[in-house]
Design an enzyme around this catalytic site. Structure first.
Site, short mmCIF file in Angstrom:
data_model
loop_
_atom_site.label_atom_id
_atom_site.label_comp_id
_atom_site.label_asym_id
_atom_site.label_seq_id
_atom_site.Cartn_x
_atom_site.Cartn_y
_atom_site.Cartn_z
N GLY A 89 47.10 33.01 47.16
CA GLY A 89 48.34 33.00 46.69
C GLY A 89 48.30 33.41 45.40
N GLU A 90 49.41 32.95 44.69
CA GLU A 90 49.21 33.35 43.08
C GLU A 90 48.89 32.14 42.40
OE1 GLU A 90 49.63 34.67 39.94
OE2 GLU A 90 50.89 33.26 40.01
N SER A 91 47.79 32.59 41.73
CA SER A 91 47.26 31.11 41.11
C SER A 91 47.94 30.48 40.09
CB SER A 91 45.68 31.25 40.57
OG SER A 91 45.93 32.26 39.49
N CYS B 179 40.08 32.61 46.81
CA CYS B 179 41.01 33.57 46.21
C CYS B 179 41.49 32.79 45.25
CB CYS B 179 41.84 34.41 47.00
SG CYS B 179 42.55 35.74 46.20
N ARG C 54 40.80 36.47 36.43
CA ARG C 54 41.70 36.74 37.82
C ARG C 54 42.24 38.28 37.86
NH1 ARG C 54 46.84 35.20 36.02
NH2 ARG C 54 47.40 35.33 37.82
N ILE D 220 41.83 40.49 48.37
CA ILE D 220 43.41 40.96 47.98
C ILE D 220 43.43 40.44 46.61
CG2 ILE D 220 45.41 40.64 48.84
CD1 ILE D 220 44.41 39.81 51.51
N ARG D 221 43.69 41.20 45.70
CA ARG D 221 43.87 40.79 44.24
C ARG D 221 42.75 39.93 43.61
NH1 ARG D 221 49.87 38.93 44.29
NH2 ARG D 221 49.20 38.12 46.43
N HIS E 40 38.94 36.13 51.59
CA HIS E 40 39.64 35.42 52.50
C HIS E 40 38.91 35.26 53.87
CE1 HIS E 40 43.58 35.25 50.25
NE2 HIS E 40 42.99 36.26 49.62
N GLU F 115 39.55 33.17 56.15
CA GLU F 115 40.42 32.84 56.96
C GLU F 115 41.30 34.17 57.79
OE1 GLU F 115 42.91 33.43 53.58
OE2 GLU F 115 40.95 32.74 54.04
#
Length: 204
Positions: free
Chosen positions: A57-59, A89, A116, A144-145, A180, A182
């Site tokens: 997600g967005e940390s 992530c 990050r 992803i990012r 990721h 998952e």
């Protein structure tokens, strides 16, 4: 499973932090592997769990949500009382003890300096075959990012790297992956977390 912290027989109970990110995908894999997934949104949801997954997600956003909901301190307490934690992530960022960027809420449960978005923004997302310590064949990582660890402290075992950048690591009861698992059909990291981390008496 040896080392089960709550002493119950049968299925390990593993929480998935459900504030943001791919929590449903993690839960589906845990179910397939015979664990009991539990969506975690409040501190009381941590009771009776063997482990906790903090998904992507967005940390910064997740960290702020964790502060406001009381989850940041609750997860720290869960970990220091013997609970296993796996950060993927954004979860890897949150597990670190320090970041190279602007200040943000961190759990500080793994001695590491995190970069990050170390591999670039979403446009630079990619996949790579990783040589993972203890795995008999490469693992296809979906980035992803993605962050990476620029440096790790004593007691942190590096499990995978890309060009010298740490993208998977473990320290006792905490596991982190920059990618990721998952989002793939390969369940080996989930199996590793259930068997080696949730089932371990080792502390970080």
């Amino acid at each position: 499973m040896a080392g089960r912290r709550n002493g119950h027989a049968g299925r390990p109970r593993v929480g998935v932090l459900a504030l943001q990110g791919d929590f449903r995908e993690h839960a589906e894999i845990l179910e397939r592997l015979g664990a009991e997934p539990v969506e975690v949104r409040r501190p009381e949801d941590l009771r009776g769990l063997d482990g906790l997954i903090i998904p992507g997600g967005e940390s910064t956003a997740i960290g702020n949500l964790m502060v406001h909901s009381g989850m940041l301190d609750a997860i720290r307490s869960f970990f220091y009382q013997g609970g296993a934690v796996w950060g993927t992530c954004a979860g890897m960022v949150l597990a670190a003890s320090a970041t190279t960027g602007p200040s943000q809420p961190l759990l500080g449960i793994m001695s590491a300096l995190v970069e990050r978005n170390g591999f670039g923004r979403q446009v630079h997302s990619f996949e790579a075959d990783l040589e993972v310590k203890g795995f008999d064949r490469p693992f296809r990582g979906v980035f992803i990012r993605a962050p990476y660890f620029e440096d790790v402290g004593p007691g942190v075992e590096v499990l995978a790297e890309i060009d010298g950048r740490v993208v998977a690591a473990r320290a006792g009861k905490v596991l982190v992956t920059a990618f990721h698992p998952e989002l793939t059909d390969d369940t080996r990291f989930h199996e590793y977390f259930l068997r080696e981390v949730c089932g371990s008496d080792e502390r970080s």
